[in-house]
Design a protein around this motif. Sequence first.
Motif, PDB file in Angstrom:
ATOM      1  N   THR A  60      10.154 -43.429 -37.568  1.00  0.00           N
ATOM      2  CA  THR A  60       9.509 -42.914 -38.775  1.00  0.00           C
ATOM      3  C   THR A  60       8.640 -43.989 -39.409  1.00  0.00           C
ATOM      4  O   THR A  60       8.837 -45.179 -39.192  1.00  0.00           O
ATOM      5  CB  THR A  60      10.550 -42.433 -39.814  1.00  0.00           C
ATOM      6  OG1 THR A  60      11.326 -43.549 -40.253  1.00  0.00           O
ATOM      7  CG2 THR A  60      11.459 -41.382 -39.215  1.00  0.00           C
ATOM      8  N   GLN A  61       7.677 -43.545 -40.202  1.00  0.00           N
ATOM      9  CA  GLN A  61       6.774 -44.469 -40.893  1.00  0.00           C
ATOM     10  C   GLN A  61       7.345 -44.740 -42.281  1.00  0.00           C
ATOM     11  O   GLN A  61       7.171 -43.963 -43.204  1.00  0.00           O
ATOM     12  CB  GLN A  61       5.369 -43.881 -40.985  1.00  0.00           C
ATOM     13  CG  GLN A  61       4.359 -44.856 -41.576  1.00  0.00           C
ATOM     14  CD  GLN A  61       2.933 -44.369 -41.405  1.00  0.00           C
ATOM     15  OE1 GLN A  61       2.641 -43.583 -40.516  1.00  0.00           O
ATOM     16  NE2 GLN A  61       2.045 -44.843 -42.266  1.00  0.00           N
ATOM     17  N   THR A  62       8.036 -45.866 -42.391  1.00  0.00           N
ATOM     18  CA  THR A  62       8.702 -46.205 -43.647  1.00  0.00           C
ATOM     19  C   THR A  62       7.826 -47.013 -44.588  1.00  0.00           C
ATOM     20  O   THR A  62       8.165 -47.180 -45.754  1.00  0.00           O
ATOM     21  CB  THR A  62       9.974 -47.017 -43.352  1.00  0.00           C
ATOM     22  OG1 THR A  62       9.610 -48.277 -42.758  1.00  0.00           O
ATOM     23  CG2 THR A  62      10.903 -46.267 -42.417  1.00  0.00           C
ATOM     24  N   GLY A  63       6.722 -47.542 -44.078  1.00  0.00           N
ATOM     25  CA  GLY A  63       5.892 -48.431 -44.882  1.00  0.00           C
ATOM     26  C   GLY A  63       6.297 -49.877 -44.800  1.00  0.00           C
ATOM     27  O   GLY A  63       5.631 -50.754 -45.350  1.00  0.00           O
ATOM     28  N   GLU A  64       7.402 -50.165 -44.102  1.00  0.00           N
ATOM     29  CA  GLU A  64       7.847 -51.545 -43.914  1.00  0.00           C
ATOM     30  C   GLU A  64       7.210 -52.121 -42.655  1.00  0.00           C
ATOM     31  O   GLU A  64       6.928 -51.420 -41.697  1.00  0.00           O
ATOM     32  CB  GLU A  64       9.367 -51.593 -43.786  1.00  0.00           C
ATOM     33  CG  GLU A  64      10.116 -51.062 -44.996  1.00  0.00           C
ATOM     34  CD  GLU A  64       9.882 -51.902 -46.228  1.00  0.00           C
ATOM     35  OE1 GLU A  64       9.789 -53.146 -46.089  1.00  0.00           O
ATOM     36  OE2 GLU A  64       9.802 -51.339 -47.330  1.00  0.00           O
ATOM     37  N   GLY A  65       7.006 -53.441 -42.646  1.00  0.00           N
ATOM     38  CA  GLY A  65       6.496 -54.103 -41.456  1.00  0.00           C
ATOM     39  C   GLY A  65       5.119 -53.599 -41.056  1.00  0.00           C
ATOM     40  O   GLY A  65       4.379 -53.015 -41.857  1.00  0.00           O
ATOM     41  N   GLN A  66       4.794 -53.805 -39.790  1.00  0.00           N
ATOM     42  CA  GLN A  66       3.459 -53.457 -39.289  1.00  0.00           C
ATOM     43  C   GLN A  66       3.491 -52.511 -38.092  1.00  0.00           C
ATOM     44  O   GLN A  66       2.448 -52.021 -37.665  1.00  0.00           O
ATOM     45  CB  GLN A  66       2.713 -54.748 -38.908  1.00  0.00           C
ATOM     46  CG  GLN A  66       2.461 -55.654 -40.101  1.00  0.00           C
ATOM     47  CD  GLN A  66       2.293 -57.113 -39.740  1.00  0.00           C
ATOM     48  OE1 GLN A  66       2.520 -57.541 -38.611  1.00  0.00           O
ATOM     49  NE2 GLN A  66       1.886 -57.921 -40.723  1.00  0.00           N
ATOM     50  N   LEU A  67       4.684 -52.272 -37.539  1.00  0.00           N
ATOM     51  CA  LEU A  67       4.816 -51.414 -36.369  1.00  0.00           C
ATOM     52  C   LEU A  67       5.906 -50.375 -36.576  1.00  0.00           C
ATOM     53  O   LEU A  67       6.931 -50.633 -37.204  1.00  0.00           O
ATOM     54  CB  LEU A  67       5.182 -52.245 -35.121  1.00  0.00           C
ATOM     55  CG  LEU A  67       4.130 -53.150 -34.508  1.00  0.00           C
ATOM     56  CD1 LEU A  67       4.740 -53.938 -33.348  1.00  0.00           C
ATOM     57  CD2 LEU A  67       2.920 -52.363 -34.024  1.00  0.00           C
ATOM     58  N   ASP A  68       5.687 -49.214 -36.036  1.00  0.00           N
ATOM     59  CA  ASP A  68       6.679 -48.181 -35.772  1.00  0.00           C
ATOM     60  C   ASP A  68       5.956 -47.161 -34.897  1.00  0.00           C
ATOM     61  O   ASP A  68       4.726 -47.238 -34.710  1.00  0.00           O
ATOM     62  CB  ASP A  68       7.243 -47.549 -37.058  1.00  0.00           C
ATOM     63  CG  ASP A  68       6.177 -47.102 -38.033  1.00  0.00           C
ATOM     64  OD1 ASP A  68       5.217 -46.427 -37.601  1.00  0.00           O
ATOM     65  OD2 ASP A  68       6.273 -47.429 -39.221  1.00  0.00           O
ATOM     66  N   LEU A  69       6.698 -46.228 -34.337  1.00  0.00           N
ATOM     67  CA  LEU A  69       6.084 -45.300 -33.398  1.00  0.00           C
ATOM     68  C   LEU A  69       4.956 -44.480 -34.021  1.00  0.00           C
ATOM     69  O   LEU A  69       3.876 -44.368 -33.414  1.00  0.00           O
ATOM     70  CB  LEU A  69       7.154 -44.391 -32.789  1.00  0.00           C
ATOM     71  CG  LEU A  69       6.660 -43.438 -31.704  1.00  0.00           C
ATOM     72  CD1 LEU A  69       6.137 -44.203 -30.499  1.00  0.00           C
ATOM     73  CD2 LEU A  69       7.780 -42.478 -31.293  1.00  0.00           C
ATOM     74  N   PRO A  70       5.109 -43.904 -35.218  1.00  0.00           N
ATOM     75  CA  PRO A  70       3.992 -43.132 -35.776  1.00  0.00           C
ATOM     76  C   PRO A  70       2.726 -43.963 -35.975  1.00  0.00           C
ATOM     77  O   PRO A  70       1.612 -43.489 -35.701  1.00  0.00           O
ATOM     78  CB  PRO A  70       4.544 -42.620 -37.112  1.00  0.00           C
ATOM     79  CG  PRO A  70       6.023 -42.575 -36.918  1.00  0.00           C
ATOM     80  CD  PRO A  70       6.335 -43.761 -36.052  1.00  0.00           C
ATOM     81  N   ARG A  71       2.876 -45.203 -36.458  1.00  0.00           N
ATOM     82  CA  ARG A  71       1.676 -46.021 -36.672  1.00  0.00           C
ATOM     83  C   ARG A  71       1.068 -46.500 -35.354  1.00  0.00           C
ATOM     84  O   ARG A  71      -0.158 -46.657 -35.251  1.00  0.00           O
ATOM     85  CB  ARG A  71       1.998 -47.192 -37.605  1.00  0.00           C
ATOM     86  CG  ARG A  71       2.151 -46.755 -39.059  1.00  0.00           C
ATOM     87  CD  ARG A  71       2.413 -47.919 -39.996  1.00  0.00           C
ATOM     88  NE  ARG A  71       3.774 -48.429 -39.834  1.00  0.00           N
ATOM     89  CZ  ARG A  71       4.249 -49.465 -40.516  1.00  0.00           C
ATOM     90  NH1 ARG A  71       3.482 -50.112 -41.393  1.00  0.00           N
ATOM     91  NH2 ARG A  71       5.502 -49.853 -40.339  1.00  0.00           N
ATOM     92  N   MET A  72       1.904 -46.753 -34.345  1.00  0.00           N
ATOM     93  CA  MET A  72       1.363 -47.060 -33.025  1.00  0.00           C
ATOM     94  C   MET A  72       0.500 -45.911 -32.524  1.00  0.00           C
ATOM     95  O   MET A  72      -0.631 -46.116 -32.045  1.00  0.00           O
ATOM     96  CB  MET A  72       2.497 -47.337 -32.041  1.00  0.00           C
ATOM     97  CG  MET A  72       3.269 -48.626 -32.276  1.00  0.00           C
ATOM     98  SD  MET A  72       4.627 -48.763 -31.067  1.00  0.00           S
ATOM     99  CE  MET A  72       5.433 -50.263 -31.605  1.00  0.00           C
ATOM    100  N   LYS A  73       1.043 -44.691 -32.622  1.00  0.00           N
ATOM    101  CA  LYS A  73       0.297 -43.525 -32.147  1.00  0.00           C
ATOM    102  C   LYS A  73      -0.989 -43.332 -32.940  1.00  0.00           C
ATOM    103  O   LYS A  73      -2.054 -43.013 -32.385  1.00  0.00           O
ATOM    104  CB  LYS A  73       1.178 -42.277 -32.249  1.00  0.00           C
ATOM    105  CG  LYS A  73       2.406 -42.295 -31.350  1.00  0.00           C
ATOM    106  CD  LYS A  73       2.045 -42.154 -29.894  1.00  0.00           C
ATOM    107  CE  LYS A  73       3.278 -41.965 -29.021  1.00  0.00           C
ATOM    108  NZ  LYS A  73       2.917 -41.840 -27.584  1.00  0.00           N
ATOM    109  N   ALA A  74      -0.912 -43.529 -34.259  1.00  0.00           N
ATOM    110  CA  ALA A  74      -2.088 -43.330 -35.108  1.00  0.00           C
ATOM    111  C   ALA A  74      -3.194 -44.335 -34.804  1.00  0.00           C
ATOM    112  O   ALA A  74      -4.378 -44.031 -34.950  1.00  0.00           O
ATOM    113  CB  ALA A  74      -1.691 -43.417 -36.580  1.00  0.00           C
TER     114      ALA A  74
END
Length: 353
Positions: A31-45
């Motif tokens: 999920t995109q929690t707004g923490e850090g710089q990576l997670d699966l949704p932001r990678m895909k985006a």
Amino acid sequence: MSDLVPIFDGHNDFLLRLLHDRAARETTWLTQTGEGQLDLPRMKAGGFAGGFFAVYIPSPKAHDAPDLQSLLREPPFALPLPEPVPYEHALPIAMEMVGHLLWMERSGHLSICRTVADIRAAMAAGRIAAILHMEGAEAIGPDLDALHVWHAMGLRSLGPVWSRPTAFGHGVPFAFPSTPDTGDGLTPAGKDLVRACNQLGIMIDLSHLNEKGFNDVAALSDAPLIATHSNAHALCRSSRNLTDRQLAMIRDSDGMVGLNYALSFLREDGAAQPFSGFDPMLRHLDHLIEMLGEDRVGLGSDFDGAEIPPDLGDASGLPRLIDAMRAHGYDAALIAKLAHENWLAALGRVWKE
């Protein structure tokens, strides 16, 4: 999105985030929690299609340890190297981090890749293509038996040091202004490590290694010289950046450098201070291309391990970097090389595929 440029990245510290947040790893990854710089949704985006996922052992926190990020904001600085981390301390932490990566694979959204064909297959299937990488070889003893275990588990890239000593060599301290010539070269065990990595087909990462260690790897290794997340010392006199002499050696070996997004390795003044736009990143890319040729330069973000330009922000901002490359005059063929093609070609050369 189909019009995103796929990006294969030279370095991230997402596994370190999972180590610090074990209980919430599913939320942190999926999920995109707004923490850090990576997670699966932001990678895909952002088109982040894969890269090197680092196993890094944090230095034990001393009560009087300096706040690294605050010191990096106010050059000049010359931080002492942290103390070595014993093998017995490093091994269980490294195992836990690899366990997190294997769990990410079981989620169905990521594949741990051992060959370039694996990377291409994962990218084609829409899964994140992950290379298991060690940033610092503390979880490998000088007898190298553990190296063979890690290789069997999927290890295909290894940096002998982070910015502290190991049984194998000496990292560069965080210092500005400074050259990378900051200490001794590889130890005898370090030279054995280079030979063993060559035999096993494990890529040797020169980022964080000091200049004498760099020279030793260049003299010993039969593989192209690779720095996964380093910049140009000619533009930013950080000890972590590569001199033109080092860049020429990488070029002559048919090697590769990935651009690091860390503010303090990009700015001319070495300060970890925000800037607007992408000009410092583009200047470093221009210099790396001038020194190495357009076939030996890529991206090495240091996502989740560094403060990066605010106009990039996180992995979802990668299309803005691509747009800046276009506006700077890079054509589609060069952008594709920088984004992913050069990394896959370099890995093919290292892994002899």
